[in-house]
Write a protein that holds these residues in place. Structure first.
Motif, short mmCIF file in Angstrom:
data_model
loop_
_atom_site.label_atom_id
_atom_site.label_comp_id
_atom_site.label_asym_id
_atom_site.label_seq_id
_atom_site.Cartn_x
_atom_site.Cartn_y
_atom_site.Cartn_z
N ILE A 2 2.78 -45.52 -47.66
CA ILE A 2 3.84 -44.94 -48.49
C ILE A 2 4.69 -44.01 -47.65
O ILE A 2 4.21 -43.41 -46.68
CB ILE A 2 3.29 -44.19 -49.73
CG1 ILE A 2 2.27 -43.13 -49.34
CG2 ILE A 2 2.71 -45.16 -50.74
CD1 ILE A 2 1.80 -42.27 -50.49
N VAL A 3 5.94 -43.93 -48.00
CA VAL A 3 6.89 -43.03 -47.35
C VAL A 3 7.42 -42.10 -48.43
O VAL A 3 7.96 -42.56 -49.44
CB VAL A 3 8.02 -43.81 -46.66
CG1 VAL A 3 9.04 -42.85 -46.06
CG2 VAL A 3 7.47 -44.76 -45.62
N ILE A 4 7.24 -40.82 -48.21
CA ILE A 4 7.68 -39.80 -49.16
C ILE A 4 8.68 -38.90 -48.46
O ILE A 4 8.32 -38.19 -47.52
CB ILE A 4 6.49 -38.97 -49.67
CG1 ILE A 4 5.42 -39.87 -50.30
CG2 ILE A 4 6.97 -37.89 -50.65
CD1 ILE A 4 4.11 -39.16 -50.58
N ALA A 81 16.80 -35.58 -45.30
CA ALA A 81 15.50 -35.21 -45.87
C ALA A 81 14.98 -33.91 -45.25
O ALA A 81 15.33 -33.56 -44.11
CB ALA A 81 14.49 -36.32 -45.65
N ILE A 82 14.15 -33.22 -45.98
CA ILE A 82 13.47 -32.04 -45.45
C ILE A 82 12.64 -32.50 -44.25
O ILE A 82 11.97 -33.53 -44.31
CB ILE A 82 12.60 -31.40 -46.55
CG1 ILE A 82 13.49 -30.86 -47.68
CG2 ILE A 82 11.71 -30.31 -45.97
CD1 ILE A 82 12.75 -30.40 -48.91
N ASP A 83 12.70 -31.75 -43.17
CA ASP A 83 12.02 -32.12 -41.93
C ASP A 83 10.52 -31.87 -42.05
O ASP A 83 10.05 -30.73 -41.88
CB ASP A 83 12.62 -31.34 -40.76
CG ASP A 83 12.07 -31.80 -39.42
OD1 ASP A 83 11.49 -32.90 -39.34
OD2 ASP A 83 12.24 -31.05 -38.44
N GLU A 84 9.79 -32.91 -42.36
CA GLU A 84 8.34 -32.86 -42.50
C GLU A 84 7.81 -34.29 -42.39
O GLU A 84 8.58 -35.24 -42.52
CB GLU A 84 7.94 -32.25 -43.84
CG GLU A 84 8.42 -33.04 -45.04
CD GLU A 84 8.17 -32.33 -46.36
OE1 GLU A 84 7.74 -31.16 -46.36
OE2 GLU A 84 8.41 -32.95 -47.41
#
Length: 97
Positions: A2-4, A81-84
Motif C-alpha cells: 500500500i502507498v499512503i 505530499a508531506i515528506d515521510e
C-alpha cells in the motif's frame, strides 16, 4: 503493498486538490498491478488529506511512476505530499466478503 500519501491542504484549495487527486488516481488505476484507491480527509482536521493506493507489489508501483501519463498527471500531486515514508509492505490483512 500500500502507498499512503498525506497532504496539508488549505481549505481554500480543497476543490483543486480533489480535482488533482481524482486525476492522479485515474491514471494510476490504468497501470498494471493497481488494485484500488481511497481519498480521505481527517475527521478532526479538514486540512489533512490522504490518498491511499494498493498495488500487487513494489515493482508495479515503481513502474507505474515511470509511465509518461503518471509523470504528467500524478507526480505533480505526489510531489506535494508531506515528506515521510509512503510505501508499506502488507504483513497481515483480513478481507471480509
Amino acid at each position: 503493498m500500500i502507498v499512503i500519501t498525506r497532504y496539508s491542504v488549505p481549505e481554500a484549495d480543497t476543490e483543486a486538490f480533489r480535482t488533482d487527486a481524482d486525476a492522479a488516481v485515474a491514471v494510476l488505476a490504468e497501470r498494471p498491478g493497481f488494485r484500488w484507491h481511497r481519498i480521505g480527509r481527517a475527521a478532526d482536521d479538514p486540512t489533512l488529506w490522504t490518498v491511499v493506493t494498493e498495488w500487487d507489489g513494489a515493482g508495479f508501483y515503481r513502474r507505474a511512476l515511470s509511465s509518461y501519463e503518471v509523470k504528467v498527471t500524478a507526480v505533480p500531486l505526489l510531489s506535494r505530499a508531506i515528506d515521510e515514508p509512503s510505501a508499506f509492505e502488507i504483513l497481515h490483512a483480513v478481507e471480509t466478503p
